[in-house]
Design a protein around this motif. Structure first.
Motif, PDB file in Angstrom:
ATOM      1  N   GLY A  29       0.876  -1.090  -0.062  1.00  0.00           N
ATOM      2  CA  GLY A  29       0.116   0.084   0.077  1.00  0.00           C
ATOM      3  C   GLY A  29       0.801   1.301   0.022  1.00  0.00           C
ATOM      4  N   MET A  30       0.108   2.408  -0.204  1.00  0.00           N
ATOM      5  CA  MET A  30       0.935   3.656  -0.167  1.00  0.00           C
ATOM      6  C   MET A  30       1.575   4.105   0.951  1.00  0.00           C
ATOM      7  SD  MET A  30      -0.895   7.191  -1.418  1.00  0.00           S
ATOM      8  CE  MET A  30      -2.028   7.242  -0.286  1.00  0.00           C
ATOM      9  N   LEU A  31       1.133   4.046   2.150  1.00  0.00           N
ATOM     10  CA  LEU A  31       1.762   4.370   3.427  1.00  0.00           C
ATOM     11  C   LEU A  31       2.809   3.401   3.680  1.00  0.00           C
ATOM     12  CD1 LEU A  31       1.702   6.475   5.791  1.00  0.00           C
ATOM     13  CD2 LEU A  31       0.060   5.046   6.833  1.00  0.00           C
ATOM     14  N   ASP A  34       1.745  -8.657   2.220  1.00  0.00           N
ATOM     15  CA  ASP A  34       0.563  -7.941   1.909  1.00  0.00           C
ATOM     16  C   ASP A  34      -0.319  -9.194   2.042  1.00  0.00           C
ATOM     17  OD1 ASP A  34      -1.616  -6.471   0.559  1.00  0.00           O
ATOM     18  OD2 ASP A  34       0.090  -5.007   0.589  1.00  0.00           O
ATOM     19  N   ASP A  45      -3.016 -12.541   4.941  1.00  0.00           N
ATOM     20  CA  ASP A  45      -4.142 -11.803   5.116  1.00  0.00           C
ATOM     21  C   ASP A  45      -4.597 -11.662   6.638  1.00  0.00           C
ATOM     22  OD1 ASP A  45      -6.903 -11.091   5.033  1.00  0.00           O
ATOM     23  OD2 ASP A  45      -7.704 -12.763   3.767  1.00  0.00           O
ATOM     24  N   VAL A  46      -4.639 -10.282   6.965  1.00  0.00           N
ATOM     25  CA  VAL A  46      -4.822 -10.010   8.400  1.00  0.00           C
ATOM     26  C   VAL A  46      -6.268 -10.355   8.895  1.00  0.00           C
ATOM     27  CG1 VAL A  46      -3.293  -8.000   8.278  1.00  0.00           C
ATOM     28  CG2 VAL A  46      -5.786  -7.490   7.967  1.00  0.00           C
ATOM     29  N   SER A  71      -5.510   5.262  11.711  1.00  0.00           N
ATOM     30  CA  SER A  71      -6.839   5.309  11.543  1.00  0.00           C
ATOM     31  C   SER A  71      -7.094   6.563  10.885  1.00  0.00           C
ATOM     32  CB  SER A  71      -7.606   5.075  13.055  1.00  0.00           C
ATOM     33  OG  SER A  71      -8.728   5.155  12.869  1.00  0.00           O
ATOM     34  N   TYR A 125     -16.825   3.068   6.134  1.00  0.00           N
ATOM     35  CA  TYR A 125     -15.229   3.042   6.278  1.00  0.00           C
ATOM     36  C   TYR A 125     -14.968   3.613   7.714  1.00  0.00           C
ATOM     37  CZ  TYR A 125     -10.493   4.674   5.852  1.00  0.00           C
ATOM     38  OH  TYR A 125      -9.079   4.903   5.913  1.00  0.00           O
ATOM     39  N   LYS A 128     -13.232   1.554  10.716  1.00  0.00           N
ATOM     40  CA  LYS A 128     -11.879   2.116  11.245  1.00  0.00           C
ATOM     41  C   LYS A 128     -11.715   2.050  12.669  1.00  0.00           C
ATOM     42  CE  LYS A 128      -8.644   2.524   9.271  1.00  0.00           C
ATOM     43  NZ  LYS A 128      -7.431   1.893   8.895  1.00  0.00           N
ATOM     44  N   THR A 141      -4.963   9.828  10.785  1.00  0.00           N
ATOM     45  CA  THR A 141      -4.367  10.915   9.841  1.00  0.00           C
ATOM     46  C   THR A 141      -5.421  11.065   8.709  1.00  0.00           C
ATOM     47  OG1 THR A 141      -2.428  11.300   8.419  1.00  0.00           O
ATOM     48  CG2 THR A 141      -3.317   8.848   8.555  1.00  0.00           C
ATOM     49  N   LEU A 181      -4.237  11.401   2.593  1.00  0.00           N
ATOM     50  CA  LEU A 181      -2.739  10.898   2.164  1.00  0.00           C
ATOM     51  C   LEU A 181      -2.457  10.934   0.786  1.00  0.00           C
ATOM     52  CD1 LEU A 181      -2.430   7.961   4.666  1.00  0.00           C
ATOM     53  CD2 LEU A 181      -1.819  10.287   4.945  1.00  0.00           C
TER      54      LEU A 181
HETATM   55  N1  LIG Z   1      -5.439   7.061   1.921  1.00  0.00           N
HETATM   56  C1  LIG Z   1      -5.916   7.968   3.007  1.00  0.00           C
HETATM   57  O1  LIG Z   1      -6.366   8.989   2.510  1.00  0.00           O
HETATM   58  C2  LIG Z   1      -5.978   7.764   4.347  1.00  0.00           C
HETATM   59  C3  LIG Z   1      -6.324   8.717   5.376  1.00  0.00           C
HETATM   60  C4  LIG Z   1      -6.554   8.183   6.655  1.00  0.00           C
HETATM   61  C5  LIG Z   1      -6.069   7.141   7.053  1.00  0.00           C
HETATM   62  N2  LIG Z   1      -5.633   6.080   6.192  1.00  0.00           N
HETATM   63  C6  LIG Z   1      -5.135   4.726   6.725  1.00  0.00           C
HETATM   64  O2  LIG Z   1      -3.644   4.689   6.409  1.00  0.00           O
HETATM   65  C7  LIG Z   1      -3.495   3.354   6.216  1.00  0.00           C
HETATM   66  C8  LIG Z   1      -2.990   2.992   4.948  1.00  0.00           C
HETATM   67  O3  LIG Z   1      -3.522   3.624   3.957  1.00  0.00           O
HETATM   68  P1  LIG Z   1      -3.109   3.530   2.357  1.00  0.00           P
HETATM   69  O4  LIG Z   1      -3.846   4.648   1.656  1.00  0.00           O
HETATM   70  O5  LIG Z   1      -1.764   3.334   2.343  1.00  0.00           O
HETATM   71  O6  LIG Z   1      -3.988   2.418   2.157  1.00  0.00           O
HETATM   72  P2  LIG Z   1      -3.590   1.473   0.601  1.00  0.00           P
HETATM   73  O7  LIG Z   1      -2.670   1.914  -0.351  1.00  0.00           O
HETATM   74  O8  LIG Z   1      -5.039   0.921   0.111  1.00  0.00           O
HETATM   75  O9  LIG Z   1      -2.886   0.149   1.039  1.00  0.00           O
HETATM   76  C9  LIG Z   1      -3.620  -0.943   1.877  1.00  0.00           C
HETATM   77  C10 LIG Z   1      -3.030  -2.287   1.874  1.00  0.00           C
HETATM   78  O10 LIG Z   1      -3.811  -3.211   2.405  1.00  0.00           O
HETATM   79  C11 LIG Z   1      -3.825  -4.280   1.675  1.00  0.00           C
HETATM   80  N3  LIG Z   1      -5.039  -5.054   1.967  1.00  0.00           N
HETATM   81  C12 LIG Z   1      -6.213  -5.105   1.825  1.00  0.00           C
HETATM   82  N4  LIG Z   1      -6.762  -6.186   2.507  1.00  0.00           N
HETATM   83  C13 LIG Z   1      -6.044  -6.864   3.172  1.00  0.00           C
HETATM   84  C14 LIG Z   1      -5.923  -7.920   4.001  1.00  0.00           C
HETATM   85  N5  LIG Z   1      -7.071  -8.348   4.353  1.00  0.00           N
HETATM   86  N6  LIG Z   1      -4.849  -8.398   4.528  1.00  0.00           N
HETATM   87  C15 LIG Z   1      -3.842  -7.761   4.173  1.00  0.00           C
HETATM   88  N7  LIG Z   1      -3.457  -6.739   3.395  1.00  0.00           N
HETATM   89  C16 LIG Z   1      -4.816  -6.209   2.910  1.00  0.00           C
HETATM   90  C17 LIG Z   1      -4.143  -3.614   0.207  1.00  0.00           C
HETATM   91  O11 LIG Z   1      -4.137  -4.731  -0.779  1.00  0.00           O
HETATM   92  P3  LIG Z   1      -5.146  -4.314  -2.159  1.00  0.00           P
HETATM   93  O12 LIG Z   1      -4.868  -3.226  -2.755  1.00  0.00           O
HETATM   94  O13 LIG Z   1      -4.845  -5.523  -2.832  1.00  0.00           O
HETATM   95  O14 LIG Z   1      -6.577  -4.377  -1.384  1.00  0.00           O
HETATM   96  C18 LIG Z   1      -3.251  -2.563   0.159  1.00  0.00           C
HETATM   97  O15 LIG Z   1      -1.876  -3.309  -0.404  1.00  0.00           O
HETATM   98  C19 LIG Z   1      -4.818   2.636   6.442  1.00  0.00           C
HETATM   99  O16 LIG Z   1      -5.075   2.205   7.568  1.00  0.00           O
HETATM  100  C20 LIG Z   1      -5.821   3.420   6.156  1.00  0.00           C
HETATM  101  O17 LIG Z   1      -7.108   3.430   6.693  1.00  0.00           O
HETATM  102  C21 LIG Z   1      -5.468   6.274   4.902  1.00  0.00           C
END
Ligand SMILES: NC(=O)c1ccc[n+]([C@@H]2O[C@H](COP(=O)([O-])OP(=O)(O)OC[C@H]3O[C@@H](n4cnc5c(N)ncnc54)[C@H](OP(=O)(O)O)[C@@H]3O)[C@@H](O)[C@H]2O)c1
Length: 281
Positions: A10-12, A30, A35-36, A99, A124, A128, A147, A150
């Motif tokens: 994922g991005m973060l 991942d 799978d979490v 979160s 969502y 969370k 946060t 992102l």
């Molecule tokens: N992006 C934002 O603006 C934002 C804002 C506030 C908080 N956050 C939080 O920051 C954290 C990181 O976000 P992000 O934007 O980096 O998200 P992301 O890019 O969607 O990364 C999440 C990763 O988790 C993987 N995943 C999905 N289901 C899973 C499972 N059952 N077991 C293991 N891995 C799994 C996804 O795989 P797939 O892509 O294959 O599903 C993806 O690689 C998350 O907790 C998110 O809620 C994000």
């Protein structure tokens, strides 16, 4: 020292992996490997690797899709963190979890503090919040970072969306009545690592400084990229989505600032650096 990073593609997670001190041994996993939502698999992986630190970046973060796939949202964002917390407790590992501002309803007009009332207005956000609760009831040694907004390398995010749209459209409408703090994953990762270094526990808000609307954010993106496109403000009502969004969800970062002794850079500075660093969609 060993750290396991879940949701590692994922991005973060990618920013986190880049920022980690080089003397840490990392295990990025991942969903294809771990799978979490699979409680036993999480326990086995944690028992086998025995990390001192687990950083949970795994999430079902497609906010609109969560409305349709509620069960999956609560499994990945609610039960998943609970599984990791249990496994961490069994071996005495520290858990860092992310979160969101979407645990709040957006009715405030001042930045949300960590202990402000929780009232998610979409699936969502509710899932969370469930994840946060699961961790708090199962594991003392945790750090939950809320946060928002992102962007960073290797993800789908607003900055790249605007850059792509600006290349193919002469006029773009952007929502002006939702306010938050755009946050660069690189700044967030570095600040989180500082909190980890200081062994800070509990719940903290962490974003780049300052706040703006999506419209203002888009104007700055276009300006920094030197693109010519006319941007028009519009209301959330004009741009309906499956999931409702909080109108005002800026987060107060004072609590984290006391620990790390400085704020994260202003969002405009972070954006400039990100675009200069070569964000090419
Ligand atoms: N992006 C934002 O603006 C934002 C804002 C506030 C908080 N956050 C939080 O920051 C954290 C990181 O976000 P992000 O934007 O980096 O998200 P992301 O890019 O969607 O990364 C999440 C990763 O988790 C993987 N995943 C999905 N289901 C899973 C499972 N059952 N077991 C293991 N891995 C799994 C996804 O795989 P797939 O892509 O294959 O599903 C993806 O690689 C998350 O907790 C998110 O809620 C994000």
């Amino acid at each position: 020292m060993k750290a396991m990073i879940t949701g590692a593609n994922g991005m973060l997670a990618q920013a986190f992996i880049k920022s980690f001190p080089k003397d840490w041994e990392l295990l990025p996993v991942d969903i294809d490997v771990l799978d979490v939502t699979d409680e036993l698999a999480v326990q086995d992986a944690v028992q086998l690797f025995k990390p001192e630190l687990i950083v949970n970046c795994a999430a079902f973060a497609q906010v609109d899709l969560c409305e349709q796939e509620k069960e999956r949202a609560f499994l990945v964002n609610g039960a998943g963190p609970g599984n990791i917390a249990d496994a961490a407790r069994q071996i005495g590992a520290f858990l860092v979890h992310f979160s969101t501002d979407y645990v709040f309803d957006g009715s405030s007009n001042t930045p949300y503090q960590e202990e402000d009332p929780i009232h998610p207005i979409n699936v969502y956000g509710a899932s969370k919040w469930e994840g946060e609760c699961q961790i708090r009831t199962r594991l003392q040694d945790h750090l939950i970072i809320r946060t928002q907004w992102l962007y960073g390398s290797g993800g789908n995010h607003f900055v790249d969306t605007v850059l792509n749209l600006a290349k193919t459209n002469r006029v773009l409408k952007m929502v002006h009545d939702q306010v938050g703090s755009p946050t660069w994953t690189e700044d967030l990762s570095k600040a989180t690592l500082e909190l980890i270094k200081q062994k800070v526990t509990g719940t903290y808000h962490l974003t780049n400084s300052g706040c703006c609307s999506w419209y203002e954010f888009a104007c700055k993106i276009v300006e920094e990229a030197g693109l010519r496109v006319e941007l028009l403000p519009c209301s959330s009502a004009e741009f309906p989505r499956a999931a409702s969004r909080p109108l005002y969800s800026a987060l107060s970062v004072e609590k984290a600032k006391e620990k790390i002794k400085s704020s994260l850079p202003h969002w405009e500075i972070a954006l400039k650096q990100f675009i200069c660093s070569g964000s090419e969609p």
